[in-house]
Design a protein around this motif. Structure first.
Motif, PDB file in Angstrom:
ATOM      1  N   ALA A 259      12.631 -70.241   7.310  1.00 34.99           N
ATOM      2  CA  ALA A 259      13.789 -70.570   8.003  1.00 34.99           C
ATOM      3  C   ALA A 259      15.007 -69.713   7.330  1.00 34.99           C
ATOM      4  N   ARG A 260      15.142 -69.141   6.144  1.00 32.25           N
ATOM      5  CA  ARG A 260      15.903 -68.370   5.783  1.00 32.25           C
ATOM      6  C   ARG A 260      15.771 -67.276   6.302  1.00 32.25           C
ATOM      7  N   LYS A 261      14.590 -66.399   6.240  1.00 31.22           N
ATOM      8  CA  LYS A 261      14.457 -65.176   7.056  1.00 31.22           C
ATOM      9  C   LYS A 261      14.473 -65.264   8.444  1.00 31.22           C
ATOM     10  N   LEU A 262      14.371 -66.329   9.165  1.00 29.24           N
ATOM     11  CA  LEU A 262      14.771 -66.514  10.425  1.00 29.24           C
ATOM     12  C   LEU A 262      16.531 -66.370  10.953  1.00 29.24           C
ATOM     13  N   LEU A 263      16.971 -67.171   9.987  1.00 27.94           N
ATOM     14  CA  LEU A 263      18.516 -67.042  10.433  1.00 27.94           C
ATOM     15  C   LEU A 263      19.024 -65.968   9.869  1.00 27.94           C
ATOM     16  N   GLY A 264      18.565 -65.250   8.937  1.00 24.50           N
ATOM     17  CA  GLY A 264      18.762 -63.880   8.540  1.00 24.50           C
ATOM     18  C   GLY A 264      18.547 -62.990   9.686  1.00 24.50           C
ATOM     19  N   PHE A 265      17.484 -63.003  10.415  1.00 23.26           N
ATOM     20  CA  PHE A 265      17.040 -62.224  11.570  1.00 23.26           C
ATOM     21  C   PHE A 265      18.021 -62.324  12.529  1.00 23.26           C
ATOM     22  N   HIS A 266      18.515 -63.569  12.919  1.00 22.89           N
ATOM     23  CA  HIS A 266      19.369 -63.614  13.959  1.00 22.89           C
ATOM     24  C   HIS A 266      20.774 -63.426  13.588  1.00 22.89           C
ATOM     25  N   PHE A 267      21.156 -63.635  12.430  1.00 21.52           N
ATOM     26  CA  PHE A 267      22.672 -63.490  11.869  1.00 21.52           C
ATOM     27  C   PHE A 267      22.806 -62.317  11.231  1.00 21.52           C
ATOM     28  N   GLY A 268      22.030 -61.843  10.586  1.00 22.19           N
ATOM     29  CA  GLY A 268      22.258 -60.812   9.562  1.00 22.19           C
ATOM     30  C   GLY A 268      22.068 -61.430   8.081  1.00 22.19           C
ATOM     31  N   SER A 269      21.451 -60.751   7.227  1.00 25.34           N
ATOM     32  CA  SER A 269      20.987 -61.384   5.959  1.00 25.34           C
ATOM     33  C   SER A 269      22.080 -61.224   5.168  1.00 25.34           C
ATOM     34  N   ASP A 270      23.334 -60.624   5.443  1.00 27.80           N
ATOM     35  CA  ASP A 270      24.343 -60.693   4.393  1.00 27.80           C
ATOM     36  C   ASP A 270      25.244 -61.862   4.811  1.00 27.80           C
ATOM     37  N   GLU A 271      25.235 -62.789   5.872  1.00 30.22           N
ATOM     38  CA  GLU A 271      25.763 -63.869   6.163  1.00 30.22           C
ATOM     39  C   GLU A 271      25.646 -64.914   5.438  1.00 30.22           C
ATOM     40  N   ASP A 272      26.530 -65.695   4.949  1.00 25.78           N
ATOM     41  CA  ASP A 272      26.502 -66.787   4.108  1.00 25.78           C
ATOM     42  C   ASP A 272      25.946 -68.110   5.003  1.00 25.78           C
ATOM     43  N   PHE A 273      24.705 -68.390   4.829  1.00 27.38           N
ATOM     44  CA  PHE A 273      24.039 -69.664   5.467  1.00 27.38           C
ATOM     45  C   PHE A 273      23.262 -70.362   4.447  1.00 27.38           C
ATOM     46  N   SER A 274      23.243 -71.455   4.967  1.00 22.74           N
ATOM     47  CA  SER A 274      22.368 -72.245   3.921  1.00 22.74           C
ATOM     48  C   SER A 274      21.204 -73.080   4.527  1.00 22.74           C
ATOM     49  N   ILE A 275      20.145 -73.535   3.942  1.00 24.36           N
ATOM     50  CA  ILE A 275      18.832 -74.105   4.269  1.00 24.36           C
ATOM     51  C   ILE A 275      18.971 -75.374   3.792  1.00 24.36           C
ATOM     52  N   ASP A 276      18.789 -76.431   4.415  1.00 24.51           N
ATOM     53  CA  ASP A 276      18.489 -77.629   3.906  1.00 24.51           C
ATOM     54  C   ASP A 276      17.128 -77.663   3.067  1.00 24.51           C
ATOM     55  N   ASP A 277      17.236 -78.560   1.918  1.00 22.04           N
ATOM     56  CA  ASP A 277      16.062 -78.797   1.128  1.00 22.04           C
ATOM     57  C   ASP A 277      15.064 -79.811   1.852  1.00 22.04           C
ATOM     58  N   LYS A 278      15.693 -80.503   2.791  1.00 25.68           N
ATOM     59  CA  LYS A 278      14.524 -81.434   3.442  1.00 25.68           C
ATOM     60  C   LYS A 278      13.498 -80.770   4.522  1.00 25.68           C
ATOM     61  N   VAL A 279      12.511 -80.878   4.350  1.00 26.08           N
ATOM     62  CA  VAL A 279      11.359 -80.636   5.392  1.00 26.08           C
ATOM     63  C   VAL A 279      10.741 -81.810   5.996  1.00 26.08           C
ATOM     64  N   LYS A 280      10.974 -81.661   7.495  1.00 27.10           N
ATOM     65  CA  LYS A 280      10.368 -83.096   8.078  1.00 27.10           C
ATOM     66  C   LYS A 280       9.346 -82.606   8.816  1.00 27.10           C
ATOM     67  N   LEU A 281       8.127 -83.359   8.710  1.00 27.37           N
ATOM     68  CA  LEU A 281       7.021 -83.377   9.353  1.00 27.37           C
ATOM     69  C   LEU A 281       6.965 -84.007  10.558  1.00 27.37           C
ATOM     70  N   LEU A 282       6.700 -83.258  11.784  1.00 34.66           N
ATOM     71  CA  LEU A 282       6.849 -83.834  13.179  1.00 34.66           C
ATOM     72  C   LEU A 282       5.318 -84.301  13.579  1.00 34.66           C
TER      73      LEU A 282
END
Length: 109
Positions: free
Chosen positions: A32-55
Protein backbone atom coordinates in the motif's frame (compact mmCIF):
# COMPACT_ATOMS: atom_id res chain seq x y z
CA UNK A 1 -21.57 -38.19 10.87
CA UNK A 2 -21.72 -36.36 7.54
CA UNK A 3 -22.83 -33.12 9.16
CA UNK A 4 -19.96 -33.34 11.67
CA UNK A 5 -17.45 -33.87 8.87
CA UNK A 6 -18.96 -30.99 6.88
CA UNK A 7 -18.80 -28.66 9.92
CA UNK A 8 -15.16 -29.62 10.51
CA UNK A 9 -14.34 -28.95 6.87
CA UNK A 10 -15.99 -25.51 7.01
CA UNK A 11 -14.15 -24.63 10.21
CA UNK A 12 -10.81 -25.62 8.69
CA UNK A 13 -11.52 -23.61 5.52
CA UNK A 14 -12.45 -20.59 7.63
CA UNK A 15 -9.22 -20.82 9.60
CA UNK A 16 -7.19 -20.95 6.39
CA UNK A 17 -9.10 -17.96 5.04
CA UNK A 18 -8.55 -16.00 8.27
CA UNK A 19 -4.87 -16.99 8.36
CA UNK A 20 -4.24 -14.82 5.30
CA UNK A 21 -4.51 -11.68 7.45
CA UNK A 22 -1.81 -12.80 9.88
CA UNK A 23 0.43 -14.08 7.09
CA UNK A 24 0.05 -11.23 4.60
CA UNK A 25 -0.95 -8.10 6.58
CA UNK A 26 2.59 -6.70 6.69
CA UNK A 27 3.04 -7.42 2.98
CA UNK A 28 -0.25 -5.63 2.16
CA UNK A 29 0.70 -2.56 4.22
CA UNK A 30 4.11 -2.35 2.54
CA UNK A 31 2.55 -2.70 -0.91
CA UNK A 32 0.00 0.00 0.00
CA UNK A 33 2.87 2.36 0.84
CA UNK A 34 4.53 1.60 -2.50
CA UNK A 35 1.26 1.96 -4.44
CA UNK A 36 0.50 5.40 -2.99
CA UNK A 37 4.12 6.38 -3.58
CA UNK A 38 3.82 5.30 -7.21
CA UNK A 39 0.69 7.39 -7.76
CA UNK A 40 1.66 10.51 -5.82
CA UNK A 41 5.45 10.42 -5.50
CA UNK A 42 7.45 8.81 -2.73
CA UNK A 43 8.30 12.18 -1.19
CA UNK A 44 4.65 12.95 -0.38
CA UNK A 45 3.54 12.81 3.24
CA UNK A 46 0.97 10.02 3.28
CA UNK A 47 0.04 7.47 5.89
CA UNK A 48 -1.13 3.88 5.83
CA UNK A 49 -3.69 2.57 8.30
CA UNK A 50 -2.40 -0.22 10.55
CA UNK A 51 -5.67 -2.11 10.20
CA UNK A 52 -5.85 -4.71 7.42
CA UNK A 53 -9.29 -6.12 6.66
CA UNK A 54 -9.95 -9.51 5.12
CA UNK A 55 -12.74 -9.33 2.54
CA UNK A 56 -14.76 -12.14 1.00
CA UNK A 57 -12.75 -14.23 -1.45
CA UNK A 58 -13.31 -13.71 -5.17
CA UNK A 59 -13.21 -16.21 -8.02
CA UNK A 60 -10.21 -16.32 -10.29
CA UNK A 61 -11.45 -15.20 -13.74
CA UNK A 62 -9.04 -17.62 -15.44
CA UNK A 63 -10.06 -20.56 -13.27
CA UNK A 64 -13.51 -20.10 -11.68
CA UNK A 65 -13.03 -23.02 -9.27
CA UNK A 66 -10.08 -21.23 -7.66
CA UNK A 67 -10.74 -18.56 -5.03
CA UNK A 68 -8.48 -15.59 -4.42
CA UNK A 69 -8.02 -13.83 -1.08
CA UNK A 70 -8.56 -10.06 -0.84
CA UNK A 71 -7.03 -7.77 1.80
CA UNK A 72 -8.16 -4.16 2.18
CA UNK A 73 -5.85 -1.37 3.35
CA UNK A 74 -6.61 2.35 3.66
CA UNK A 75 -4.18 5.15 2.90
CA UNK A 76 -4.42 8.87 3.58
CA UNK A 77 -2.86 11.82 1.75
CA UNK A 78 -3.79 15.38 2.69
CA UNK A 79 -7.59 15.26 2.88
CA UNK A 80 -7.87 12.29 0.52
CA UNK A 81 -8.66 8.73 1.54
CA UNK A 82 -7.65 5.82 -0.66
CA UNK A 83 -9.00 2.28 -0.45
CA UNK A 84 -6.64 -0.37 -1.76
CA UNK A 85 -7.34 -4.03 -2.38
CA UNK A 86 -4.55 -6.55 -2.66
CA UNK A 87 -5.46 -9.88 -4.25
CA UNK A 88 -3.49 -12.94 -3.25
CA UNK A 89 -3.47 -16.45 -4.61
CA UNK A 90 -3.49 -19.00 -1.79
CA UNK A 91 -0.36 -21.08 -2.28
CA UNK A 92 1.34 -23.42 0.15
CA UNK A 93 4.80 -22.68 -1.24
CA UNK A 94 4.32 -18.88 -1.37
CA UNK A 95 1.70 -17.81 1.19
CA UNK A 96 1.54 -14.16 0.03
CA UNK A 97 1.58 -14.48 -3.74
CA UNK A 98 0.21 -11.12 -4.96
CA UNK A 99 -1.58 -11.37 -8.30
CA UNK A 100 -3.55 -8.13 -8.38
CA UNK A 101 -4.12 -4.76 -6.77
CA UNK A 102 -6.53 -1.88 -7.10
CA UNK A 103 -6.77 1.61 -5.69
CA UNK A 104 -9.68 4.03 -5.61
CA UNK A 105 -10.12 7.43 -4.02
CA UNK A 106 -12.93 7.47 -1.47
CA UNK A 107 -14.80 10.59 -2.62
CA UNK A 108 -18.25 11.91 -3.32
CA UNK A 109 -18.40 13.57 -6.73
Amino acid sequence: MRSLLFALLLTTAGLCHAGVVEDCAADARERARKLLGFHFGSDEDFSIDDKVKLLAPIRNPASPKQKLEVLEVWGFLYKGQYRMHFIYSPSRSTPCLLIGQEIIEFAKL
